[in-house]
Motif scaffolding. Structure first.
Motif, PDB file in Angstrom:
ATOM      1  N   ALA A  22       0.833  -1.205   0.000  1.00 35.46           N
ATOM      2  CA  ALA A  22       0.000   0.000   0.000  1.00 35.46           C
ATOM      3  C   ALA A  22       0.866   1.254   0.000  1.00 35.46           C
ATOM      4  O   ALA A  22       0.601   2.222  -0.728  1.00 35.46           O
ATOM      5  N   HIS A  23       1.901   1.244   0.823  1.00 39.79           N
ATOM      6  CA  HIS A  23       2.792   2.409   0.877  1.00 39.79           C
ATOM      7  C   HIS A  23       3.476   2.616  -0.476  1.00 39.79           C
ATOM      8  O   HIS A  23       3.580   3.742  -0.974  1.00 39.79           O
ATOM      9  N   GLU A 340      -8.113   3.310  -2.027  1.00 41.98           N
ATOM     10  CA  GLU A 340      -7.666   2.449  -0.936  1.00 41.98           C
ATOM     11  C   GLU A 340      -6.527   3.090  -0.140  1.00 41.98           C
ATOM     12  O   GLU A 340      -6.229   2.662   0.979  1.00 41.98           O
ATOM     13  N   LEU A 341      -5.886   4.083  -0.719  1.00 43.73           N
ATOM     14  CA  LEU A 341      -4.662   4.639  -0.147  1.00 43.73           C
ATOM     15  C   LEU A 341      -4.883   5.952   0.587  1.00 43.73           C
ATOM     16  O   LEU A 341      -4.155   6.263   1.541  1.00 43.73           O
ATOM     17  N   PHE A 342      -5.880   6.737   0.140  1.00 40.98           N
ATOM     18  CA  PHE A 342      -6.139   8.050   0.712  1.00 40.98           C
ATOM     19  C   PHE A 342      -7.608   8.141   1.091  1.00 40.98           C
ATOM     20  O   PHE A 342      -8.480   7.646   0.358  1.00 40.98           O
ATOM     21  N   ASP A 343      -7.893   8.772   2.235  1.00 41.55           N
ATOM     22  CA  ASP A 343      -9.281   8.902   2.647  1.00 41.55           C
ATOM     23  C   ASP A 343      -9.948  10.036   1.873  1.00 41.55           C
ATOM     24  O   ASP A 343      -9.329  10.671   0.995  1.00 41.55           O
ATOM     25  N   GLU A 344     -11.211  10.319   2.217  1.00 37.00           N
ATOM     26  CA  GLU A 344     -11.964  11.309   1.454  1.00 37.00           C
ATOM     27  C   GLU A 344     -11.384  12.714   1.584  1.00 37.00           C
ATOM     28  O   GLU A 344     -11.617  13.586   0.742  1.00 37.00           O
ATOM     29  N   ARG A 345     -10.584  12.953   2.615  1.00 35.63           N
ATOM     30  CA  ARG A 345      -9.924  14.261   2.778  1.00 35.63           C
ATOM     31  C   ARG A 345      -8.584  14.314   2.033  1.00 35.63           C
ATOM     32  O   ARG A 345      -7.969  15.376   1.945  1.00 35.63           O
ATOM     33  N   GLY A 346      -8.107  13.163   1.565  1.00 36.88           N
ATOM     34  CA  GLY A 346      -6.832  13.115   0.868  1.00 36.88           C
ATOM     35  C   GLY A 346      -5.669  12.709   1.749  1.00 36.88           C
ATOM     36  O   GLY A 346      -4.523  12.679   1.279  1.00 36.88           O
ATOM     37  N   ALA A 347      -5.921  12.383   3.009  1.00 35.38           N
ATOM     38  CA  ALA A 347      -4.852  11.962   3.911  1.00 35.38           C
ATOM     39  C   ALA A 347      -4.527  10.484   3.689  1.00 35.38           C
ATOM     40  O   ALA A 347      -5.410   9.694   3.353  1.00 35.38           O
ATOM     41  N   PRO A 348      -3.279  10.088   3.888  1.00 34.58           N
ATOM     42  CA  PRO A 348      -2.940   8.662   3.756  1.00 34.58           C
ATOM     43  C   PRO A 348      -3.703   7.822   4.782  1.00 34.58           C
ATOM     44  O   PRO A 348      -3.822   8.206   5.952  1.00 34.58           O
ATOM     45  N   ARG A 349      -4.229   6.705   4.351  1.00 32.14           N
ATOM     46  CA  ARG A 349      -4.943   5.811   5.264  1.00 32.14           C
ATOM     47  C   ARG A 349      -3.942   5.091   6.172  1.00 32.14           C
ATOM     48  O   ARG A 349      -2.761   4.953   5.835  1.00 32.14           O
ATOM     49  N   PRO A 350      -4.393   4.611   7.327  1.00 32.65           N
ATOM     50  CA  PRO A 350      -3.478   3.945   8.267  1.00 32.65           C
ATOM     51  C   PRO A 350      -2.685   2.807   7.646  1.00 32.65           C
ATOM     52  O   PRO A 350      -1.517   2.603   7.989  1.00 32.65           O
ATOM     53  N   ALA A 355       4.107   0.882   8.260  1.00 34.76           N
ATOM     54  CA  ALA A 355       5.524   0.568   8.483  1.00 34.76           C
ATOM     55  C   ALA A 355       6.391   1.812   8.595  1.00 34.76           C
ATOM     56  O   ALA A 355       7.622   1.697   8.684  1.00 34.76           O
ATOM     57  N   VAL A 356       5.780   3.002   8.615  1.00 42.26           N
ATOM     58  CA  VAL A 356       6.566   4.239   8.650  1.00 42.26           C
ATOM     59  C   VAL A 356       7.086   4.474  10.066  1.00 42.26           C
ATOM     60  O   VAL A 356       6.326   4.412  11.025  1.00 42.26           O
ATOM     61  N   PRO A 357       8.389   4.732  10.232  1.00 40.61           N
ATOM     62  CA  PRO A 357       8.914   5.003  11.574  1.00 40.61           C
ATOM     63  C   PRO A 357       8.431   6.342  12.099  1.00 40.61           C
ATOM     64  O   PRO A 357       7.821   7.139  11.364  1.00 40.61           O
ATOM     65  N   ALA A 358       8.689   6.596  13.369  1.00 38.74           N
ATOM     66  CA  ALA A 358       8.197   7.807  14.024  1.00 38.74           C
ATOM     67  C   ALA A 358       9.322   8.814  14.224  1.00 38.74           C
ATOM     68  O   ALA A 358      10.507   8.462  14.240  1.00 38.74           O
TER      69      ALA A 358
END
Length: 794
Positions: A22-23, A340-350, A355-358
């Motif tokens: 997905a990423h 599947e990748l971005f929500d209706e606001r355009g933000a990346p979905r969980p 796997a993205v570090p903090a």
């Protein structure tokens, strides 16, 4: 990665595979969008020509592979809690690195107006390769980057430079297969012979073989696996191969390769740090073979694209005018399933961010890519410890670079524990009289040693490799990740890095305009074994033109110094080593030269940059000089002062002003360079209408170029190197280029009104000495006694 790293659990679960894919798809979608779109970023309506940029710029071909690497680095960084940095060699793949920075949030933190939503995605797309936007390459504007991607070949040297003296750091480096054909990259593979597994971090090269450059196949991509393995074994690497075009299979193979590579790195470092292993290790390298333009259009206008050179830049070039191209673009972008990748606001979905570090472990947020945040002041000792005594100018001699070597030795010693200073050069440290540093640190070396070897040290911080490219790349990577250093080089051969210093200066110029980038230590060159003292090497080693080259570049970042003696070299070096965000070029001799100024006088003179040496001339108080003798450089200074002495003896009534220039940019107008002089100050120093005879270290036309706007320029006559050289005596070099003391006296007589007749006999005498010089050196092989034994006190 801790200083004593341990292996982490390996294996890729189905849930991880889903998140990684997905990423990767999200990054690919964003990469395509940056190349093509200026509106409708989420494809909430069918694509129309007005959604497309009027000029399509960017590089798609390498982007899917870069996105794959970034995605998998995220996984291992998060899973193993690594401190990591990535150098993106295929820097033309800027859309990929920008896409990943936006996904992880570091881009929005750096540029708050590019939000992680539909509006921010639209800004991300529109700004790419757009007027007023960001470059298509990885560049200083890119969070997490230390590497300008506009010119290929430097990535691996930068990566090793970043890893030196950062034992906790993993530096991944993506090397493009086109880039791998360049000379700088080819020599960089030798860096494994210098990487200390105890005190340095690790470099993980990832050779990205996608088969083609812009129009031709690449050499390494056409090698079979056995040949590639032999290539890498010879460079101290153990290759791990990942190849294919099925995304799920490639994800699993890439995850396994990353885990294997990092386990091997952990084992190497553990063996060296805990068990005292001394043999040179064989470091892992990942060979990633995927199609160029992977997941893009397979065919356009009836010809194959994906997997060929046609995917290099913009696969669909007629999108605004060709409905079929527009249809293919929309089909291509929807193939990533953006809903599947971005929500209706355009933000990346969980799932995309699984796997993205903090925090600072995100590649776009790592402080190692913003080295000024890590930079500490260099512990420079007081110069009084090294200064030479000058009771009377021009009566004692020292080798300036040898004096500087004592200072550098103590800087090296003072940084022994913190390990943030290195001296680099192409096999010339001792030749350039800097060998005192060996008392504090030997030469880095991981290969086998022989009983006759000297000063080799597995943990050394003096770096010698007979590749100016690699030296430059190492030092750039070292500086950009928060440390200090000096590059010592023969003057004639520093030209080998002309293009590299261009890119570094461009980086500094842009970085200065980015408030989030902290200033880094300056890149300092010490150029010695210079044009006037190549007695045994000759014409091939005579070229003072590097100064001309750098003075064409951004004035805010370029500084050029020509200290005439040991104490002025100390003062200049102290200033350069303390400075930030400059390229400092220091040209100084290694041969014995006269001491002119005490340390205190040298400090004042260097701060002024150019000034009158009243003790050297014959100026009469209360009247303007009849002539100005100016000089810049150690040998020109000696010849000017010798000429001044001759004028004092033969024309005692002549009022002669002697001006020495140590900061060459002082000759430029204040509006053209921060160190430039105002017209008022320049006219006061050089006069507006008196002849100026200027002896300059390099090519004489540079001085004319710098001073051409000055009122007194018509009266300026410059002597310097005229591309006349050979293996000869020191004085014959200046005679051959008409910069000798006798020629300078003749120039004065030719240019001061009334002297042509009144001083005709003096001029004839000067010419006779020059003729006698030619006969003498051919008979005896050494310079005339009155030259060889001269001192200013005579």
């Amino acid at each position: 990665m801790s200083p004593d790293p341990q292996p982490a659990p390996t294996g890729l679960t189905d849930e991880e595979l889903t998140a990684l894919d997905a990423h990767w798809r999200a990054a690919n979608y964003l990469s395509v969008g940056q190349i093509y779109l200026m509106a409708n970023p989420l494809l909430t309506e069918p694509l129309r020509p007005e959604h497309i940029k009027p000029r399509l710029l960017g590089h798609w071909g390498t982007s899917p592979g870069l996105n794959l690497v970034h995605t998998h680095l995220n996984r291992v960084i998060a899973r193993r809690a690594l401190d990591a940095l990535c150098v993106w060699g295929p820097g033309h793949g800027g859309p990929a690195v920008l896409a990943n920075s936006w996904l992880e949030g570091s881009y929005t933190e750096t540029y708050p107006d590019v939000t992680r939503d539909a509006a921010g995605m639209a800004r991300l797309f529109r700004q790419f390769s757009f007027p007023g936007g960001v470059p298509s390459h990885v560049a200083p504007e890119t969070p997490g980057s230390i590497h300008e991607g506009g010119e290929l070949g430097y990535s691996l040297a930068h990566a090793y430079g970043a890893a030196f003296d950062h034992p906790e750091l993993l530096v991944a480096c993506v090397v493009g297969d086109g880039e791998a054909e360049t000379g700088p990259l080819a020599t960089s593979w030798h860096s494994t012979a210098f990487l200390d597994p105890v005190h340095d971090g690790a470099v993980l090269p990832i050779l990205h073989l996608n088969g083609y450059k812009i129009a031709n196949p690449t050499v390494l991509a056409r090698m079979d696996r056995a040949e590639l393995d032999a290539f890498f074994h010879g460079h101290g690497h153990e290759p791990l191969h990942v190849e294919g075009d099925d995304p799920r299979a490639v994800h699993r193979a890439m995850a396994a390769a990353m885990d294997t590579a990092l386990d091997r790195i952990a084992a190497i470092q553990r063996a060296a740090r805990r068990e005292g292993a001394a043999e040179r290790p064989r470091w892992p390298v990942i060979v990633l073979r995927t199609p160029k333009g992977w997941t893009g259009p397979a065919e356009v206008d009836g010809v194959p694209v994906a997997g060929t050179w046609r995917a290099h830049q913009v696969p669909l070039s007629g999108v605004r005018d060709n409905p079929e191209h527009l249809r293919q673009l929309e089909q291509w972008m929807r193939s990533y399933r953006p809903e599947e990748l971005f929500d209706e606001r355009g933000a990346p979905r969980p799932v995309v961010l699984g796997a993205v570090p903090a925090g600072n472990r995100r590649l776009g947020a790592t402080p190692y890519a913003n080295g000024g945040l890590l930079l500490r002041e260099l512990p420079l000792p007081p110069l009084e410890r090294y200064a030479v005594a000058v009771d009377k100018p021009g009566t004692t001699l020292h080798e300036p670079t040898r004096v500087l070597g004592d200072l550098l030795r103590d800087v090296m010693a003072a940084t022994a524990d913190r390990r943030d200073f290195r001296l680099v050069g192409p096999d010339e440290t001792a030749s350039n009289r800097l060998q005192a540093v060996y008392a504090a640190s030997g030469k880095a070396w991981q290969e086998r040693t022989l009983p006759v070897d000297e000063h080799l040290d597995r943990h050394g911080r003096v770096m010698e490799i007979l590749s100016e490219h690699t030296c430059q790349g190492w030092l750039e990577g070292y500086l950009l990740t928060g440390r200090h250093g000096l590059f010592s080089c023969y003057e004639a051969f520093v030209h080998i890095v002309d293009s590299m210093v261009n890119q570094h200066l461009k980086w500094l110029r842009v970085s200065r305009r980015l408030p989030w980038r902290a200033p880094v230590a300056s890149l300092n060159y010490l150029l010695t074994s210079h044009v006037w003292r190549q007695d045994h090497n000759g014409f091939s080693h005579q070229d003072p033109g590097f100064v001309d080259h750098v003075l064409n570049k951004s004035p805010e970042a370029v500084r050029v110094y020509l200290p005439p003696d040991a104490n002025t070299l100390l003062a200049v070096a102290d200033h350069a080593l303390r400075s930030r965000d400059y390229v400092n070029v220091i040209v100084a001799g290694k041969q014995p030269c006269f001491d002119w100024l005490s340390l205190e006088e040298a400090r004042v003179h260097c701060a002024r940059g150019a000034g009158i040496w009243d003790w050297a001339g014959t100026e009469v108080a209360g009247r303007e000089p009849d002539v100005v003798l100016a000089c810049a450089g150690d040998v020109p200074t000696q010849e000017v002062l010798a000429a001044s002495r001759l004028l004092r003896r033969h024309l005692p009534d002549l009022s002669v002003r002697v001006v020495n220039v140590v900061d060459i940019a002082r000759l430029m107008p204040a509006a053209e360079h921060p160190h430039g002089m105002s017209d008022f100050d320049y006219d006061g120093l050089f006069t507006t209408d008196k002849p100026v005879v200027f002896a300059y270290h390099g090519y004489p036309w540079l001085i004319h170029r710098l001073a051409y706007r000055r009122t007194g320029h018509p009266h300026l006559h410059v002597r310097g190197y005229k591309e006349i050289g050979t293996t000869t005596t020191p004085f014959d070099m200046v005679v051959g280029n008409d910069m000798d003391r006798y020629r300078l006296v003749m120039d004065v007589i030719d240019r001061v009104p009334g002297l042509a007749v009144r001083a005709a006999a003096v001029r004839q005498h000067m010419e006779d000495v020059r003729l006698r010089h030619h006969a003498h050196i051919r008979a005896h092989g050494v310079d005339l006694p009155e030259v060889a034994d001269w001192s200013f006190g005579d």
